[in-house]
Structure formats: C-alpha cells, structure tokens
Enzyme design. Structure first.
Site, PDB file in Angstrom:
ATOM      1  N   GLN A 175       0.810  -1.208   0.000  1.00 10.98           N
ATOM      2  CA  GLN A 175       0.000   0.000   0.000  1.00 10.98           C
ATOM      3  C   GLN A 175       0.854   1.272   0.000  1.00 10.98           C
ATOM      4  O   GLN A 175       0.325   2.370   0.075  1.00 10.98           O
ATOM      5  CB  GLN A 175      -0.923  -0.002   1.229  1.00 10.98           C
ATOM      6  CG  GLN A 175      -1.942  -1.111   1.212  1.00 10.98           C
ATOM      7  CD  GLN A 175      -2.772  -1.177   2.485  1.00 10.98           C
ATOM      8  OE1 GLN A 175      -2.614  -0.365   3.393  1.00 10.98           O
ATOM      9  NE2 GLN A 175      -3.660  -2.156   2.564  1.00 10.98           N
ATOM     10  N   HIS A 246      -0.918   0.168   5.658  1.00 14.05           N
ATOM     11  CA  HIS A 246      -1.429   1.117   6.658  1.00 14.05           C
ATOM     12  C   HIS A 246      -0.465   2.281   6.890  1.00 14.05           C
ATOM     13  O   HIS A 246      -0.045   2.562   8.008  1.00 14.05           O
ATOM     14  CB  HIS A 246      -1.739   0.403   7.983  1.00 14.05           C
ATOM     15  CG  HIS A 246      -2.874  -0.566   7.886  1.00 14.05           C
ATOM     16  ND1 HIS A 246      -3.392  -1.220   8.986  1.00 14.05           N
ATOM     17  CD2 HIS A 246      -3.596  -1.016   6.826  1.00 14.05           C
ATOM     18  CE1 HIS A 246      -4.374  -2.018   8.606  1.00 14.05           C
ATOM     19  NE2 HIS A 246      -4.511  -1.898   7.290  1.00 14.05           N
ATOM     20  N   GLU A 339     -14.881   3.833  10.044  1.00 15.78           N
ATOM     21  CA  GLU A 339     -15.369   4.882  10.931  1.00 15.78           C
ATOM     22  C   GLU A 339     -15.284   6.272  10.314  1.00 15.78           C
ATOM     23  O   GLU A 339     -14.370   6.576   9.545  1.00 15.78           O
ATOM     24  CB  GLU A 339     -14.558   4.890  12.235  1.00 15.78           C
ATOM     25  CG  GLU A 339     -14.749   3.659  13.075  1.00 15.78           C
ATOM     26  CD  GLU A 339     -13.994   3.723  14.393  1.00 15.78           C
ATOM     27  OE1 GLU A 339     -14.080   2.751  15.163  1.00 15.78           O
ATOM     28  OE2 GLU A 339     -13.324   4.745  14.668  1.00 15.78           O
ATOM     29  N   TYR A 349      -9.254   7.448  20.093  1.00 14.59           N
ATOM     30  CA  TYR A 349     -10.349   6.885  19.295  1.00 14.59           C
ATOM     31  C   TYR A 349     -10.390   5.362  19.322  1.00 14.59           C
ATOM     32  O   TYR A 349     -11.133   4.745  18.565  1.00 14.59           O
ATOM     33  CB  TYR A 349     -10.294   7.475  17.878  1.00 14.59           C
ATOM     34  CG  TYR A 349     -10.624   8.943  17.936  1.00 14.59           C
ATOM     35  CD1 TYR A 349     -11.926   9.390  17.783  1.00 14.59           C
ATOM     36  CD2 TYR A 349      -9.646   9.879  18.271  1.00 14.59           C
ATOM     37  CE1 TYR A 349     -12.245  10.735  17.923  1.00 14.59           C
ATOM     38  CE2 TYR A 349      -9.951  11.222  18.414  1.00 14.59           C
ATOM     39  CZ  TYR A 349     -11.255  11.644  18.236  1.00 14.59           C
ATOM     40  OH  TYR A 349     -11.581  12.968  18.397  1.00 14.59           O
ATOM     41  N   TYR A 360      -9.756 -10.111   9.518  1.00  8.46           N
ATOM     42  CA  TYR A 360     -10.173 -10.499   8.179  1.00  8.46           C
ATOM     43  C   TYR A 360     -10.467 -11.995   8.053  1.00  8.46           C
ATOM     44  O   TYR A 360     -11.137 -12.413   7.113  1.00  8.46           O
ATOM     45  CB  TYR A 360      -9.116 -10.086   7.158  1.00  8.46           C
ATOM     46  CG  TYR A 360      -9.001  -8.599   7.006  1.00  8.46           C
ATOM     47  CD1 TYR A 360     -10.137  -7.785   6.929  1.00  8.46           C
ATOM     48  CD2 TYR A 360      -7.760  -7.967   6.937  1.00  8.46           C
ATOM     49  CE1 TYR A 360     -10.036  -6.422   6.797  1.00  8.46           C
ATOM     50  CE2 TYR A 360      -7.650  -6.598   6.799  1.00  8.46           C
ATOM     51  CZ  TYR A 360      -8.787  -5.830   6.731  1.00  8.46           C
ATOM     52  OH  TYR A 360      -8.694  -4.469   6.593  1.00  8.46           O
TER      53      TYR A 360
END
Length: 465
Positions: A175, A246, A339, A349, A360
């Site tokens: 990513q 991430h 979210e 949070y 997953y």
C-alpha cells in the site's frame, strides 16, 4: 445466495483444497443457482457475468461475501457450509464463466441522476497508474499523485505527458508509494506544495526487507521540476516498520495555520495507543514543520510532540469543515467497523482496544466496543465500504450540497453524500456508484466535484446539468 453480490478483500487466503472451475460448477449449482441463475445471468439476485460487482470486484471481496455474507442486505453466510477451498472453487467457476461470455466492466457513465441533481460526467484525466490524490493550484492547473511515485500535472484540461521531475523516491510496495498532495492555502504567495509518501531506510539497513514509515515534505515546482524540498516530518528511524501497509495518509490545513496529517498503524494496532510512537495517530504541525506549543502531548516525556490524537487505525480521508474548522476523518476498520470521526484535541479513538470490526479471517479482535476515555465514532459502516478520500463540498455549482461531506469508498466503488448536523450524520446518499474504486474526492476551484478512480486509473469531473 441473495440479491446482494459477493464482496471484500482478503490478502491472506489459504485453499483447503485446489480451487478449480469443475468443482466450482457443481458447488455453484448446489448453493448459488437458485438466486443467481443456472447460467449465472441473474434471477432473484443479480447477474454474476455482466461485469458489474456492486460490492467489490476483486477475488478477496467476493470470497469475503460468500463466507461471511452481508446480513442486513439478505446475503447469507456460507462459513458453516462451505470450506475456503470450496468458496475459491466457486470463484474460479465464476471467473471462467465471465471469460467465456467476455464480461467487462461497463464504461464510465456520461451522466448520473441523484435526488437533487442530474449530473454530467466527463473524463478529466485517464491512463493513470493507481492515482491516489488530487489538488488544485488554480482553475487551470491540477496535481495528481500516482502511487508508484509520479506527480502528474493537468494543465488547461490536458494531462501533461511528463511527470514532475526529481520528486522524492518512494517505496512502491504493498500500500506504499506516493500518497497525498496538498497545495498551500497561500500558494499564490509562497508556492509551497506538500507531499506524503512511504519513506524507506534502504541505505541504513542490510536486511532483505528494509523498514519504512510515512514522511511529509514540501517543495516547489519550477520548470516542471521539484525543488527547494524541506522535510516537515520524519519519524525516528527506530520506529520504522518492515510491514508494507497502513501508511495513511492525507494532508489538510485548518484556518489557524496548522497542518494535519495521519499515519496508519502500519499493521501494529497495539502501537496506536502508545504516544511514544508515530503510527496509528493524527499529527498536528505548523506548515514549516514546527510543533505547536499547545499540542496535547508536547509536555509528556518520551511522547511524539506532533501527536494530536491516538487510536486511529488507518486514516485515508481527512477534511476540515469550511465553517467551523473542525477536523473530520474517515478510517479503514478491519472487517466491518469503518469509521467517520470528528478529531478533537488529545482524544483517544480506541483502536485496537475497542472496535466494531473483526479480523479479516473472522476471528475476534476484542469484544469491547466501548471503554471509558475512548471516543465513539460519529458513524461506522458494517460491513466495511473501504472509506477513502473525504471532502466537504465547498463550491457553488451544487448549492444544495454546500458543506455536506463527500465520502469515497474503494470496495463499494461509491461516493456518498453525508449531511451532518452538529456531530450527527442525519442522512447519507450514494451519488456515484460502480465507476471504479474511489481513491479520492475533491471540490475543484470552480465548484465541480472531482473523483479519483482506480480500475480504471481515471479522474472524472462532475457538474450539474
């Protein structure tokens, strides 16, 4: 199987036996044909061979929907009746059937109808490789990042052939790559452009998998070349990680001169609660990289001084409310639990101590969804829509949408329009669907809405008829 077609990504599938189309044809007939049709062409449920996948086209998405279902839409779970190998066999049969009939994704629509507007859709830029973000220097000039590491320029409606030269070297794996681009609010005075990307320590590391982390820089573009670079944020090198996912990351500015950016948890969710580490957090700095004296952890021994909030899994959408200056974000949950959060000074949070999602593979991360001292999301999506890209509509062309929130979704290939009153989402509507994986959404300087798509690598421009 029900009306709703199969969906979600799992990068780590293990076959319990060889998945082949012959086995899949038999299993499909036993489990799927009554809804999707004996020839896969649809019946009580949608066709599987028309090139349209409402809830994710990739094999991992399809696998996930078969295994876990989409309960609220009537798609049952087959976790108890089909093995992973049998599910993969069905997918192989579906793919072979698609190939036989020449199934293709329909071309991008030329017009869209919503509750408020009929919208014209035009191609703004195409032929891009994993475009990630867009921002505008002026009405005639846009910058687009391509994740492999290129910064592209659209000038007077034309995508220039040559990328900007000498941009930072990125780690284009997983990513990672060149992520966000942001134009300084005072660009006409100072010329600064901001970039977020995955930075690797290859020269300092002898291993086969050098560590990496999200880095923030700014520079100027002169004669189509990146110059005058300044590093605004680089994490301590001992916090870099060898994972390749991430990273976050978006960059936004508030009215008081602050620059916000977010770093994902880098695959280590437990570190999102640790204020001595940069990952899994929202950061606040000034535009020159200096640290505001009133940052919440600036006086905590060992803390990363740029931190603004804790417990954020992987934020890929950030937007500042045009009227209030409040920071809103969307973050990828695990399986379920995407979210929408309003980020406030020093708050936690919850990731990964509390969550509405699961791993997953279906296993439980935690049974806790609430805990004292940890914030609840303003909205969460179950199942996940894979939120990505966020903007408050700030233009005049779509006057009925003024200050409403545009939310992109990778998996569901959507742009959603959210109406927010105070801290509550009171309505949401899908205004774009099945044009491609939505990576970014942005209000242009003239008030058009620009949507960055992957598969195809295209940017589309939306204007009211």
């Amino acid at each position: 199987m029900n009306r709703i077609i199969l969906t979600f990504t799992c990068l780590f599938l293990f076959h319990t036996f060889s998945a082949n189309a012959q086995d899949g044809a038999l299993l499909y007939g036993q489990n799927c044909a009554s809804c999707h049709g004996a020839n896969l062409g649809g019946g009580n449920a949608a066709s599987l061979v028309d090139g349209i996948w409402q809830f994710g086209a990739e094999d991992g998405y399809v696998f996930r929907n078969i295994k876990f279902g989409i309960a609220h839409l009537g798609m049952p779970s087959y976790e108890a009746t089909l093995s992973d190998g049998e599910i993969n066999a069905i997918i192989s049969y579906i793919r072979e059937s698609e190939n036989k009939v020449g199934a293709k994704k329909p071309p991008i629509a030329k017009e869209i109808e919503t509750l408020d507007y009929k919208i014209d859709v035009e191609i703004f830029a195409e032929g891009l490789e994993v475009p990630w973000a867009i921002d505008f220097i002026d009405e005639n000039t846009a910058l687009i990042t391509e994740r492999p590491g290129r910064l592209r320029v659209v000038q007077n409606g034309k995508l220039l052939d040559e990328p900007v030269k000498n941009t930072p070297k990125v780690l284009n794996e997983g990513q990672g790559g060149l992520l966000d681009v942001a134009i300084d609010p005072d660009y006409d005075k100072n010329g600064w452009v901001y970039l977020a990307y995955s930075h690797v320590l290859a020269s300092e590391y002898d291993g086969n998998r050098p560590p990496a982390m999200t880095r923030i820089v700014r520079g100027k573009i002169e004669n189509n070349s990146w110059t005058s670079e300044e590093v605004l944020f680089e994490a301590s090198h001992d916090s870099y990680r060898t994972t390749r996912h991430h990273y976050g990351c978006r960059i936004v500015f508030d009215p008081w001169g602050h620059l916000f950016f977010a770093i994902g948890d880098r695959g280590a969710g437990y570190q999102a609660q640790d204020f001595t580490l940069p990952n899994g957090k929202v950061h606040r700095i000034y535009k020159d990289g200096s640290i505001p004296a009133d940052n919440p952890f600036v006086h905590e021994e060992g803390a990363v001084k740029s931190l603004f909030s804790l417990g954020n899994r992987n934020i890929q959408g950030m937007a500042v409310h045009p009227q209030t200056g409040e920071l809103w974000v969307t973050e990828h949950g695990p399986m379920g639990g995407d979210e929408l959060n309003r980020i406030e000074w020093g708050k936690n949070y919850g990731w990964e101590t509390i969550t509405y999602g699961k791993n997953y593979n279906g296993t439980v991360i935690t049974e806790e969804t609430h805990k004292p001292g940890m914030e609840q999301p303003n909205l969460y999506w179950r199942p996940s829509i894979a939120v990505c890209g966020l903007d408050f509509y700030r233009g005049d062309l779509f006057s009925k949408w003024k200050n409403k929130l545009l939310v992109g979704a990778l998996k569901y290939e959507e742009v959603r329009l959210l109406q927010i009153e105070g801290d509550k989402v009171v309505h949401q509507e899908v205004i774009v669907k099945n044009q491609g994986r939505v990576r970014d959404v942005s209000t242009g300087p003239e008030g058009a809405i620009y949507v960055v798509l992957n598969n195809p690598g295209t940017v589309i421009k939306l204007t009211p008829q």
